[in-house]
Write a protein that holds these residues in place. Sequence first.
Motif, short mmCIF file in Angstrom:
data_model
loop_
_atom_site.label_atom_id
_atom_site.label_comp_id
_atom_site.label_asym_id
_atom_site.label_seq_id
_atom_site.Cartn_x
_atom_site.Cartn_y
_atom_site.Cartn_z
N PHE A 166 0.83 -1.20 0.00
CA PHE A 166 0.00 0.00 0.00
C PHE A 166 0.87 1.25 0.00
CE2 PHE A 166 -2.64 -3.24 2.07
CZ PHE A 166 -3.77 -3.17 1.29
N LEU A 167 1.96 1.21 0.76
CA LEU A 167 2.88 2.34 0.78
C LEU A 167 3.55 2.53 -0.58
CD1 LEU A 167 4.12 4.55 2.58
CD2 LEU A 167 5.96 2.95 3.11
N TRP A 168 3.95 1.41 -1.19
CA TRP A 168 4.55 1.50 -2.53
C TRP A 168 3.57 2.10 -3.53
CZ3 TRP A 168 6.89 -4.13 -2.60
CH2 TRP A 168 8.05 -4.14 -1.80
N LYS A 169 2.34 1.66 -3.47
CA LYS A 169 1.33 2.17 -4.41
C LYS A 169 1.10 3.66 -4.21
CE LYS A 169 -3.22 0.95 -6.28
NZ LYS A 169 -2.67 0.63 -7.61
N ASN A 170 1.18 4.09 -2.94
CA ASN A 170 1.00 5.50 -2.63
C ASN A 170 2.19 6.34 -3.07
OD1 ASN A 170 1.08 7.94 -0.52
ND2 ASN A 170 -1.03 7.19 -0.69
N SER A 171 3.36 5.71 -3.21
CA SER A 171 4.58 6.44 -3.60
C SER A 171 4.80 6.47 -5.10
CB SER A 171 5.80 5.79 -2.92
OG SER A 171 5.69 5.81 -1.52
N SER A 175 3.49 7.43 -14.17
CA SER A 175 4.42 6.95 -15.18
C SER A 175 5.38 5.88 -14.67
CB SER A 175 5.25 8.14 -15.73
OG SER A 175 5.96 8.77 -14.67
N ASP A 176 5.37 5.61 -13.36
CA ASP A 176 6.29 4.63 -12.79
C ASP A 176 5.89 3.21 -13.15
OD1 ASP A 176 7.89 6.54 -11.61
OD2 ASP A 176 6.83 6.48 -9.69
N ASN A 177 6.89 2.39 -13.42
CA ASN A 177 6.66 0.96 -13.61
C ASN A 177 6.67 0.27 -12.25
OD1 ASN A 177 6.57 1.04 -16.47
ND2 ASN A 177 8.81 1.10 -16.55
N VAL A 178 5.98 -0.83 -12.16
CA VAL A 178 5.91 -1.59 -10.92
C VAL A 178 7.04 -2.60 -10.89
CG1 VAL A 178 4.50 -3.11 -9.49
CG2 VAL A 178 3.41 -1.29 -10.82
N TYR A 179 7.94 -2.43 -9.90
CA TYR A 179 9.08 -3.34 -9.75
C TYR A 179 9.04 -4.05 -8.38
CZ TYR A 179 11.15 -1.23 -13.91
OH TYR A 179 11.40 -0.81 -15.19
N LEU A 224 11.91 3.06 8.22
CA LEU A 224 10.45 3.11 8.05
C LEU A 224 9.94 4.54 8.01
CD1 LEU A 224 9.35 0.20 10.43
CD2 LEU A 224 9.46 0.19 7.94
N ILE A 225 10.52 5.41 8.81
CA ILE A 225 10.09 6.81 8.79
C ILE A 225 10.45 7.46 7.45
CG2 ILE A 225 10.51 9.08 9.81
CD1 ILE A 225 10.71 7.69 12.51
N VAL A 226 11.63 7.14 6.93
CA VAL A 226 12.00 7.64 5.60
C VAL A 226 11.02 7.13 4.55
CG1 VAL A 226 13.74 7.49 3.77
CG2 VAL A 226 14.45 7.93 6.12
N ALA A 227 10.68 5.85 4.62
CA ALA A 227 9.74 5.28 3.66
C ALA A 227 8.36 5.93 3.76
CB ALA A 227 9.62 3.77 3.88
N SER A 228 7.98 6.32 4.97
CA SER A 228 6.66 6.93 5.16
C SER A 228 6.57 8.35 4.60
CB SER A 228 6.30 6.96 6.65
OG SER A 228 7.10 7.91 7.33
N GLN A 229 7.72 9.00 4.42
CA GLN A 229 7.73 10.39 3.98
C GLN A 229 8.12 10.57 2.52
OE1 GLN A 229 6.59 12.75 6.18
NE2 GLN A 229 6.24 10.92 7.44
N CYS A 235 13.39 4.92 -3.37
CA CYS A 235 13.79 5.15 -1.97
C CYS A 235 12.96 4.28 -1.03
CB CYS A 235 13.62 6.63 -1.64
SG CYS A 235 14.21 7.08 0.01
N SER A 236 11.69 4.11 -1.36
CA SER A 236 10.82 3.25 -0.55
C SER A 236 11.27 1.80 -0.64
CB SER A 236 9.38 3.38 -1.04
OG SER A 236 8.50 2.65 -0.21
N TYR A 237 11.66 1.36 -1.84
CA TYR A 237 12.18 0.00 -2.00
C TYR A 237 13.42 -0.21 -1.13
CZ TYR A 237 9.22 -1.00 -6.12
OH TYR A 237 8.17 -1.25 -6.96
N ILE A 238 14.36 0.73 -1.20
CA ILE A 238 15.62 0.60 -0.45
C ILE A 238 15.36 0.58 1.05
CG2 ILE A 238 17.80 1.76 0.09
CD1 ILE A 238 17.82 2.75 -2.82
N SER A 239 14.45 1.42 1.52
CA SER A 239 14.12 1.45 2.96
C SER A 239 13.55 0.11 3.40
CB SER A 239 13.12 2.57 3.23
OG SER A 239 13.66 3.83 2.93
N TYR A 240 12.67 -0.46 2.58
CA TYR A 240 12.07 -1.76 2.91
C TYR A 240 13.12 -2.86 2.94
CZ TYR A 240 9.37 -6.05 2.13
OH TYR A 240 8.86 -7.32 2.22
#
Length: 348
Positions: A166-171, A175-179, A224-229, A235-240
């Motif tokens: 859900f966080l990935w979808k929100n980020s 135009s982004d591809n889903v990886y 997790l805080i970085v991923a949330s912001q 960046c979200s992928y790397i945080s996860y």
Amino acid sequence: MSYTRISLLLCVFGFFKEFRPSDPFSVEYFTGQWMNFTKEQVYQEIFPVGLVLATIWAFFLPPVSQSIYFHRSKTSECAEECLQSQQTIQIKAERCIDESSQTQLKIQTVKESDANRGTFGKIKNVYRSMWRDFLLAYSNPDQLKWSVWWAFATCGYFQVCNYIQFLWKNSMEESDNVYNGLAEAVLTVIVALSMFGIGKLNLNWSVVGEAVLSVFALIQGAALIVASQTQNIWCSYISYITFVALYQAMITVVSSEVAKNLSDESYGFIFGINMLVALLLQSLLAFAVTGNCVFALSIRLQYVVYGGYFMILGTVFMAMAIRIMVQQSKHGIHFKLWQPSFVAVDRN
């Protein structure tokens, strides 16, 4: 069965258990044209209900035909009592606790086992044995420390992994591809390397355990805080990946340290208790954070909460680490970072 064959079977089982190519795209399936649910419906209603139903289903699984506590002959029962008595004495000696009282408890248990021959007596002895193993495990401060981290960290880990899509979808931008699948594949490789690498470290975990757990938990909270912001999907992928790799590395150490203080018969029992506590905590956390009945936070606020959760966990263990270091310094105990290496002695 040989050790090699057992290891091979476990590896094959683990491979097929973790082979779930559709998992990284489950949210896309529920919110896309196939099911057409809203994101709020999925993470506030469908996922929490699925968690509760899975927990309830576990209580209706069929019983096993053989178990350590309920299915053992009288001869093996007495033999195991004697063996457990010796193991108990050894563990108590290491903890500087009186051995004689524990030995008397074992002897009394064997006598009562012979006296109670009926079904009720057998069940009573089973639960007495389970209670004894429970007390032996959690009366050890090191065991309790590792188990507490296990329960709370696993609770947060499950919650983060369940809702990360859900966080990935929100980020993502339009135009982004889903990886998502690529991120999970890279994560698997990094986790395998991290678990292998940390297993090679000969650290004195009884001394540095709290410090390492605290540092890792603080880094996980920050990730997790970085991923949330962030609005950047990479960046979200790397945080996860950072979060999961640190957890998997430390759970390897924690499982090993917990097993060191247990008798062979109580592995499954104590590991099961730790996991049960983790799942109960996760149920409470999911109910409070994602459910409609309490806070019903947005997905980004949820990950702020999860980040703060791990920050608090890291702070608590940091305080424990500082206390241990201060106590050792007061008593003049030398701080040993590494475990002594065992060197083969040439007898020629």
